[in-house]
Design a protein around this motif. Structure first.
Motif: not given
Length: 169
Positions: A60, A83, A85-86, A90, A122, A125
Motif C-alpha cells: 500500500s 478513492n 488509492h483504495q 483493493d 472491494k 470501491s
C-alpha cells in the motif's frame, strides 16, 4: 468424495462476485490506459512502464508513492486520491491475496457470506473509481481538439503497447 464441480456449484455466488470484482479491476486498468492515450502531453512519453509497475505493486505505501506520480502525469483532481488509492489497494488484494486467504473457502463454501460481503466491498470501491475516471476521460475527450479517429487510433495503439503487442511493420 468431493468433486471439483460440486464444490464450485455449492459456492456459485462467491465465484460470481469474484468474477465481477476481477472484471472491475480490469476496467480500472483500462480506463487509466485510456486516460494516458487521450492525454496529449502523455502520449509520447513512456507511461506504460509506470502504469504496469503501479498495478504490479503489492504494498500500500508503495502504491501511494507511485500513485502520486500518476496523478501528476494525468493532471487528475487531488480529491480523487483517496478513492484511487483504495481502488488500487483493493485491486491488488484481489489479484495477489484473495486466493491465498480465501481459495479454500471458494471450494468448500466456508465463510461464503463473509467472502461475498468482502468482495462486494472491494468491487464497490473499484467501481466508484472507474466511474469517476470515466467521467474525466469523457470530459477530456469532448474538450479535446483531437478527432474521434485520432483518439480511437491512440487508444488502440496504447492498449496494444500496454499489453505488449507490437505492430508488425
Amino acid at each position: 468424495m468431493y468433486e471439483w464441480s460440486d464444490g464450485f456449484q455449492d459456492n456459485k455466488l462467491v465465484l460470481e462476485k469474484l468474477g465481477a470484482a476481477l472484471f472491475e479491476g480490469q476496467s480500472f486498468e483500462a480506463v487509466l490506459v485510456n486516460l494516458f492515450s487521450g492525454s496529449t502531453h502523455c502520449y509520447e512519453t513512456d507511461w506504460q512502464d509506470v502504469l504496469q509497475s503501479l498495478f504490479a505493486e503489492r504494498h500500500s505505501n508503495q502504491i501511494l508513492k507511485k500513485l502520486e506520480t500518476l496523478l501528476l502525469q494525468l493532471d487528475l483532481p487531488v480529491s480523487l486520491m483517496p478513492n484511487l488509492h483504495q481502488a488500487l489497494v483493493d485491486r491488488s488484494w484481489l489479484l495477489h491475496n484473495f486466493y491465498f486467504e480465501f481459495g479454500a473457502s471458494v471450494f468448500d463454501g466456508a465463510d461464503s457470506d463473509m467472502v461475498v460481503a468482502l468482495l462486494d466491498k472491494k468491487t464497490k470501491s473499484i467501481t466508484i473509481c472507474v466511474m469517476d475516471l470515466n467521467e474525466i476521460l469523457i470530459d477530456r475527450q469532448l474538450e479535446s481538439s483531437l478527432s474521434n479517429n485520432t483518439l480511437n487510433h491512440r487508444t488502440g495503439r496504447s492498449i496494444d503497447t500496454y499489453l505488449g503487442r507490437r505492430e508488425m511493420i
